[in-house]
Motif scaffolding. Structure first.
Motif, short mmCIF file in Angstrom:
data_model
loop_
_atom_site.label_atom_id
_atom_site.label_comp_id
_atom_site.label_asym_id
_atom_site.label_seq_id
_atom_site.Cartn_x
_atom_site.Cartn_y
_atom_site.Cartn_z
N GLY A 157 3.90 -3.41 -71.76
CA GLY A 157 2.77 -3.93 -70.97
C GLY A 157 2.34 -3.11 -69.77
O GLY A 157 1.28 -3.40 -69.20
N GLU A 158 3.12 -2.11 -69.35
CA GLU A 158 2.73 -1.36 -68.15
C GLU A 158 1.36 -0.70 -68.30
O GLU A 158 0.60 -0.57 -67.34
CB GLU A 158 3.78 -0.30 -67.81
CG GLU A 158 3.46 0.47 -66.54
CD GLU A 158 4.46 1.56 -66.22
OE1 GLU A 158 4.05 2.57 -65.63
OE2 GLU A 158 5.65 1.42 -66.56
N TRP A 159 1.05 -0.30 -69.52
CA TRP A 159 -0.22 0.39 -69.78
C TRP A 159 -1.42 -0.45 -69.36
O TRP A 159 -2.48 0.09 -69.02
CB TRP A 159 -0.33 0.77 -71.26
CG TRP A 159 -0.26 -0.42 -72.18
CD1 TRP A 159 0.89 -1.01 -72.64
CD2 TRP A 159 -1.34 -1.17 -72.73
NE1 TRP A 159 0.59 -2.09 -73.45
CE2 TRP A 159 -0.78 -2.21 -73.51
CE3 TRP A 159 -2.72 -1.07 -72.63
CZ2 TRP A 159 -1.57 -3.13 -74.21
CZ3 TRP A 159 -3.51 -1.99 -73.33
CH2 TRP A 159 -2.93 -3.01 -74.10
N ARG A 160 -1.25 -1.76 -69.35
CA ARG A 160 -2.38 -2.64 -68.99
C ARG A 160 -2.80 -2.47 -67.52
O ARG A 160 -3.95 -2.77 -67.16
CB ARG A 160 -2.03 -4.10 -69.25
CG ARG A 160 -1.85 -4.43 -70.73
CD ARG A 160 -1.58 -5.91 -70.94
NE ARG A 160 -1.32 -6.23 -72.34
CZ ARG A 160 -2.26 -6.43 -73.26
NH1 ARG A 160 -3.54 -6.35 -72.93
NH2 ARG A 160 -1.92 -6.73 -74.51
N SER A 161 -1.89 -1.98 -66.69
CA SER A 161 -2.21 -1.82 -65.27
C SER A 161 -2.84 -0.45 -64.98
O SER A 161 -3.24 -0.20 -63.83
CB SER A 161 -0.94 -1.98 -64.43
OG SER A 161 -0.04 -0.92 -64.68
N LEU A 162 -2.91 0.41 -65.96
CA LEU A 162 -3.47 1.74 -65.76
C LEU A 162 -4.99 1.66 -65.90
O LEU A 162 -5.51 1.45 -66.98
CB LEU A 162 -2.88 2.73 -66.77
CG LEU A 162 -1.34 2.82 -66.77
CD1 LEU A 162 -0.87 3.80 -67.85
CD2 LEU A 162 -0.81 3.22 -65.41
N GLN A 163 -5.68 1.85 -64.77
CA GLN A 163 -7.12 1.60 -64.72
C GLN A 163 -7.98 2.80 -65.13
O GLN A 163 -9.18 2.67 -65.32
CB GLN A 163 -7.52 1.16 -63.30
CG GLN A 163 -6.85 -0.12 -62.84
CD GLN A 163 -7.24 -1.31 -63.71
OE1 GLN A 163 -8.41 -1.59 -63.90
NE2 GLN A 163 -6.24 -1.99 -64.26
N ARG A 214 1.01 7.69 -67.79
CA ARG A 214 0.92 7.49 -66.33
C ARG A 214 0.27 8.69 -65.66
O ARG A 214 -0.53 8.53 -64.75
CB ARG A 214 2.32 7.29 -65.74
CG ARG A 214 3.02 6.00 -66.10
CD ARG A 214 4.31 5.90 -65.27
NE ARG A 214 5.20 4.87 -65.76
CZ ARG A 214 6.42 5.09 -66.26
NH1 ARG A 214 6.89 6.34 -66.37
NH2 ARG A 214 7.17 4.09 -66.67
N ASP A 262 -3.45 8.82 -66.22
CA ASP A 262 -4.07 7.82 -65.35
C ASP A 262 -4.18 8.33 -63.91
O ASP A 262 -5.23 8.20 -63.26
CB ASP A 262 -3.26 6.52 -65.39
CG ASP A 262 -3.86 5.43 -64.53
OD1 ASP A 262 -4.92 4.89 -64.90
OD2 ASP A 262 -3.28 5.14 -63.45
#
Length: 224
Positions: free
Chosen positions: A139-145, A97, A100
Motif C-alpha cells: 500500500g505505500e505506493w498509494r501515498s506517492l503523488q 520512491r 516519485d
C-alpha cells in the motif's frame, strides 16, 4: 541510411490491431533512423541508456514520447525525470520512491509499469508475481503523488516454443486482471500490458498486449 526503416515500420504497424501501440526501440540507432520513423507518424520510442537518451531528447523533435525500457538505477532517475514519458521497468519499491521524489522536484507525474519476471531464463531484474502482489498489497505506493502505475511489463523467454510463450504471456495477463480488480478497479489509467518484442509480438498481441516493444525488426542490427 542503408536500411529501409519506413518499410519495416509499416510492416510491423500493419500487424497491430487497433488499440495496440508500438514502442519503437531505438537504442543504439542513430537519429536518422528515428527521424525516418518519425516522418511516418511514429511518436513513441524506447531507450535504455540515460546518456544516449539525453542526447536524442536534445536533438530530436519535442513531441516524441520517450519510454525508458531498460534496468534503471536509482541514481540515474534524476537525469531523465524532467522529460521521460514512461518508465517501463520498475522492479522495486525503492525505485518507485525515487521516481516519485525526482518527479516531485520537476512538478510532474511520471507514468510507470511494474516489470514482471516470468521467463525461465535467469535475470537480475523484475518482480515475481508474488513480489508484485506484495508490493501492491503493502500500500505505500498509494501515498506517492508524483508517480502513476499504469500497468505491467514483461519479457518472455527467448525461445521458439509457441506454447511456452503463450503460457508466459497468459500468466502476465491473468496477473494484470487480478491486480486490476484488487487495486485499480477505479483507475482507468491502469490499462497497459507491455509485452511482445521483435520475435514474438504477434503472439503477445493475441495474448492481450496493449504495447509491443519492437526494435530489430524495424531498425535492423544495432548501428552503435
Amino acid at each position: 541510411m542503408d536500411y529501409d526503416v519506413k518499410r519495416h515500420l509499416h510492416e510491423v504497424l500493419g500487424r497491430l490491431p487497433s488499440g495496440v501501440r508500438l514502442v519503437a526501440i531505438s537504442k543504439y540507432h542513430p537519429n536518422e533512423y528515428i527521424e525516418a520513423a518519425y516522418e511516418e507518424g511514429q511518436r513513441i520510442f524506447g531507450e535504455s541508456h540515460e546518456q544516449e537518451l539525453r542526447h536524442k531528447v536534445e536533438t530530436l523533435p519535442r513531441d516524441i514520447s520517450w519510454h525508458f525500457i531498460g534496468h534503471l538505477q536509482t541514481n540515474k532517475v534524476k537525469y531523465i525525470a524532467p522529460y521521460i514519458t514512461m518508465i517501463e521497468a520498475v522492479d522495486s519499491l525503492k525505485l518507485l520512491r525515487e521516481i516519485d521524489k525526482q518527479a516531485a522536484k520537476c512538478e510532474r507525474v511520471i507514468d510507470v509499469l511494474l516489470e514482471l519476471h516470468i521467463a525461465d531464463e535467469e535475470t537480475k531484474y523484475g518482480l515475481t508475481p508474488d513480489d508484485c502482489r506484495r508490493l501492491l498489497d503493502g500500500g505505500e505506493w498509494r501515498s506517492l503523488q508524483h508517480v502513476r502505475i499504469c500497468g505491467l511489463m514483461m519479457m518472455a523467454s527467448n525461445v521458439d516454443d509457441e506454447a511456452q510463450l503463450r503460457a508466459e504471456f497468459r500468466t502476465a495477463r491473468l496477473l494484470f486482471d487480478e491486480l486490476k480488480a484488487r487495486h485499480f478497479a477505479d483507475a482507468p489509467w491502469f490499462c497497459e500490458r507491455s509485452w511482445g518484442m521483435s520475435h514474438d509480438y504477434p503472439l503477445a498481441v493475441e495474448e492481450g498486449s496493449t504495447m509491443v516493444r519492437v526494435g530489430t525488426t524495424i531498425f535492423g542490427p544495432r548501428v552503435y
